[in-house]
Design a protein around this motif. Structure first.
Motif, PDB file in Angstrom:
ATOM      1  N   MET A   1      12.795   9.219 -25.252  1.00 20.27           N
ATOM      2  CA  MET A   1      14.135   9.273 -24.649  1.00 20.27           C
ATOM      3  C   MET A   1      14.162  10.425 -23.652  1.00 20.27           C
ATOM      4  O   MET A   1      13.806  11.547 -23.959  1.00 20.27           O
ATOM      5  CB  MET A   1      15.191   9.506 -25.733  1.00 20.27           C
ATOM      6  CG  MET A   1      16.612   9.394 -25.215  1.00 20.27           C
ATOM      7  SD  MET A   1      17.836   9.754 -26.510  1.00 20.27           S
ATOM      8  CE  MET A   1      17.472   8.426 -27.670  1.00 20.27           C
ATOM      9  N   THR A   2      14.555  10.143 -22.423  1.00 19.34           N
ATOM     10  CA  THR A   2      14.618  11.169 -21.385  1.00 19.34           C
ATOM     11  C   THR A   2      16.066  11.544 -21.125  1.00 19.34           C
ATOM     12  O   THR A   2      16.980  10.991 -21.714  1.00 19.34           O
ATOM     13  CB  THR A   2      13.975  10.648 -20.087  1.00 19.34           C
ATOM     14  OG1 THR A   2      14.702   9.496 -19.627  1.00 19.34           O
ATOM     15  CG2 THR A   2      12.525  10.250 -20.322  1.00 19.34           C
TER      16      THR A   2
ATOM     17  N   GLU B   1      17.467  11.780 -17.808  1.00 19.99           N
ATOM     18  CA  GLU B   1      17.652  11.615 -16.375  1.00 19.99           C
ATOM     19  C   GLU B   1      19.128  11.620 -16.001  1.00 19.99           C
ATOM     20  O   GLU B   1      19.508  11.979 -14.895  1.00 19.99           O
ATOM     21  CB  GLU B   1      16.996  10.305 -15.909  1.00 19.99           C
ATOM     22  CG  GLU B   1      15.473  10.296 -16.118  1.00 19.99           C
ATOM     23  CD  GLU B   1      14.869   8.936 -15.826  1.00 19.99           C
ATOM     24  OE1 GLU B   1      15.618   8.057 -15.376  1.00 19.99           O
ATOM     25  OE2 GLU B   1      13.665   8.755 -16.048  1.00 19.99           O
TER      26      GLU B   1
ATOM     27  N   ARG C   1      14.469  -0.157 -25.186  1.00 16.43           N
ATOM     28  CA  ARG C   1      15.249  -0.413 -23.968  1.00 16.43           C
ATOM     29  C   ARG C   1      16.585   0.323 -24.015  1.00 16.43           C
ATOM     30  O   ARG C   1      17.092   0.783 -22.991  1.00 16.43           O
ATOM     31  CB  ARG C   1      15.453  -1.919 -23.788  1.00 16.43           C
ATOM     32  CG  ARG C   1      14.177  -2.625 -23.321  1.00 16.43           C
ATOM     33  CD  ARG C   1      14.404  -4.091 -23.035  1.00 16.43           C
ATOM     34  NE  ARG C   1      14.462  -4.868 -24.269  1.00 16.43           N
ATOM     35  CZ  ARG C   1      15.470  -5.680 -24.600  1.00 16.43           C
ATOM     36  NH1 ARG C   1      16.528  -5.800 -23.801  1.00 16.43           N
ATOM     37  NH2 ARG C   1      15.436  -6.369 -25.725  1.00 16.43           N
TER      38      ARG C   1
ATOM     39  N   GLU D   1      15.929   3.886 -22.927  1.00 13.77           N
ATOM     40  CA  GLU D   1      15.731   3.992 -21.484  1.00 13.77           C
ATOM     41  C   GLU D   1      17.066   4.003 -20.751  1.00 13.77           C
ATOM     42  O   GLU D   1      17.290   4.823 -19.848  1.00 13.77           O
ATOM     43  CB  GLU D   1      14.868   2.833 -20.980  1.00 13.77           C
ATOM     44  CG  GLU D   1      13.407   2.921 -21.418  1.00 13.77           C
ATOM     45  CD  GLU D   1      12.606   1.741 -20.920  1.00 13.77           C
ATOM     46  OE1 GLU D   1      13.175   0.912 -20.167  1.00 13.77           O
ATOM     47  OE2 GLU D   1      11.416   1.641 -21.276  1.00 13.77           O
ATOM     48  N   ARG D   2      17.969   3.101 -21.134  1.00 13.17           N
ATOM     49  CA  ARG D   2      19.283   3.057 -20.486  1.00 13.17           C
ATOM     50  C   ARG D   2      20.103   4.296 -20.835  1.00 13.17           C
ATOM     51  O   ARG D   2      20.832   4.834 -19.996  1.00 13.17           O
ATOM     52  CB  ARG D   2      20.052   1.795 -20.911  1.00 13.17           C
ATOM     53  CG  ARG D   2      19.414   0.485 -20.466  1.00 13.17           C
ATOM     54  CD  ARG D   2      19.304   0.399 -18.945  1.00 13.17           C
ATOM     55  NE  ARG D   2      20.594   0.340 -18.300  1.00 13.17           N
ATOM     56  CZ  ARG D   2      21.200  -0.800 -17.923  1.00 13.17           C
ATOM     57  NH1 ARG D   2      20.602  -1.964 -18.156  1.00 13.17           N
ATOM     58  NH2 ARG D   2      22.353  -0.773 -17.314  1.00 13.17           N
TER      59      ARG D   2
ATOM     60  N   GLU E   1      19.703   7.345 -18.722  1.00 15.42           N
ATOM     61  CA  GLU E   1      20.282   7.300 -17.374  1.00 15.42           C
ATOM     62  C   GLU E   1      21.791   7.508 -17.400  1.00 15.42           C
ATOM     63  O   GLU E   1      22.458   7.376 -16.391  1.00 15.42           O
ATOM     64  CB  GLU E   1      19.966   5.945 -16.735  1.00 15.42           C
ATOM     65  CG  GLU E   1      18.474   5.648 -16.627  1.00 15.42           C
ATOM     66  CD  GLU E   1      18.205   4.190 -16.268  1.00 15.42           C
ATOM     67  OE1 GLU E   1      19.186   3.414 -16.175  1.00 15.42           O
ATOM     68  OE2 GLU E   1      17.030   3.832 -16.096  1.00 15.42           O
TER      69      GLU E   1
END
Length: 319
Positions: A1-2, A4, A137, A140-141, A144
């Motif tokens: 998990m980032t 961003e 997924r 990833e979302r 953001e």
């Protein structure tokens, strides 16, 4: 998990500027996020610091039915309730699971809810591979998004065990730093009352916690202070004079700039520049000290002592 989407910085800003209710919501979401990322210890650490800093009740972290459901499902998956959550109202997990199915079925444009529903459906039919892929997924979302809806994910009864087991595990350093940054922000927002000692005691304690006991710099002379006042064209504030008469500047620390000695003081855009690198300015008319930080933004301290007491508090939190 980032990260961003910058939700760490966004959370810090809200802790520093939002209403108390807003702070509670941010901490609840951040603690849920850590718990869902396989970092339950850091989640508990953050909540305990919130309790200590605010003196509020843990029930405020579960004020909304969805959030209360999310915590209940995570605790059930952990097979334990942490000490801080002992006062939360127990929930009927079967009834909550049914209510959450209805919540997931509601029409929504939020892709995170759709992915949570997909992961829950796969986990419910014991398709761990499909559930794990959907959760990937989701992560990833979420990376953001500034404020991902983590409660809806955590409240999925069949997904919660996967989360607790570390399907979305983040690096330990990230979890520790994320929780630590919010702990520091809570300390800045809710400063405890401190017994005020003298200037010498304050600076000595700072140097001790920096790992340099007994290394208080020597003071500036009254003649040197008078000379810089003549050079600048106005007197220095009383508490800044008291600081210089205690130590003529202060060495830099890991996250704290060097405070200039009296001979280095010079006019700056909003007053007198007192740090190297630039970023801390003294307003001679009011005695205020303006500090700029890339994460916390601009902070106006009532004086140099308030700035140093904040530095001391952060050193104590780190220790």
């Amino acid at each position: 998990m980032t990260d961003e989407g910058g939700y760490a910085d966004d959370a810090v800003r809200k802790v520093l500027t939002a209403s108390d209710e807003g702070v509670d919501a941010v901490i609840s979401t951040a603690a849920l996020l850590l718990a869902c990322a396989g970092a339950s210890a850091q989640s508990d650490r953050l909540v305990r610091h919130w309790l200590a800093a605010t003196g509020r009740e843990a029930s405020r972290l579960a004020a909304e039915p969805l959030t209360a459901r999310a915590w209940a499902m995570l605790f059930a998956a952990r097979r334990e309730t942490p000490d801080w959550a002992a006062e939360l109202t127990p929930l009927d997990l079967d009834a909550e699971a049914e209510a959450h199915r209805a919540h997931l079925a509601k029409e929504s444009r939020d892709p995170l809810r759709a992915l949570a529903a997909e992961a829950q459906a796969a986990a419910e039919r014991d398709d761990v591979e499909a559930a794990t892929e959907a959760l990937g997924r989701w992560a990833e979302r979420a990376g953001e998004t500034k404020r991902p809806d983590v409660a809806t994910l955590a409240a999925c009864r069949d997904v919660a065990p996967l989360l607790v087991d570390g399907v979305l595990t983040v690096p330990e350093e990230w979890a520790r730093d994320y929780a630590g940054t919010l702990v520091a922000a809570l300390g800045a927002r809710y400063r405890p009352e401190r017994e005020r000692g003298g200037w010498r005691e304050l600076v000595a304690e700072i140097m001790r916690l920096r790992g340099e006991p007994g290394a208080v710099p020597p003071p500036a002379s009254p003649a040197a202070i008078a000379d810089v006042e003549r050079r600048l064209g106005h007197p220095l504030p009383a508490d800044y004079r008291a600081f210089l008469l205690t130590c003529d500047g202060l060495r830099a620390d890991v996250v704290f700039p060097r405070l200039l000695g009296v001979a280095e003081l010079a006019p700056a855009a909003e007053g007198i520049g007192i740090s190297d690198p630039e970023g801390i300015v003294l307003r001679p008319g009011t005695g205020e000290v303006v500090e700029w930080d890339p994460v916390f933004g601009t902070t106006v301290h009532p004086g140099i002592r308030a700035l140093l007491e904040e530095h001391l508090r952060l050193l104590e939190a780190s220790a």
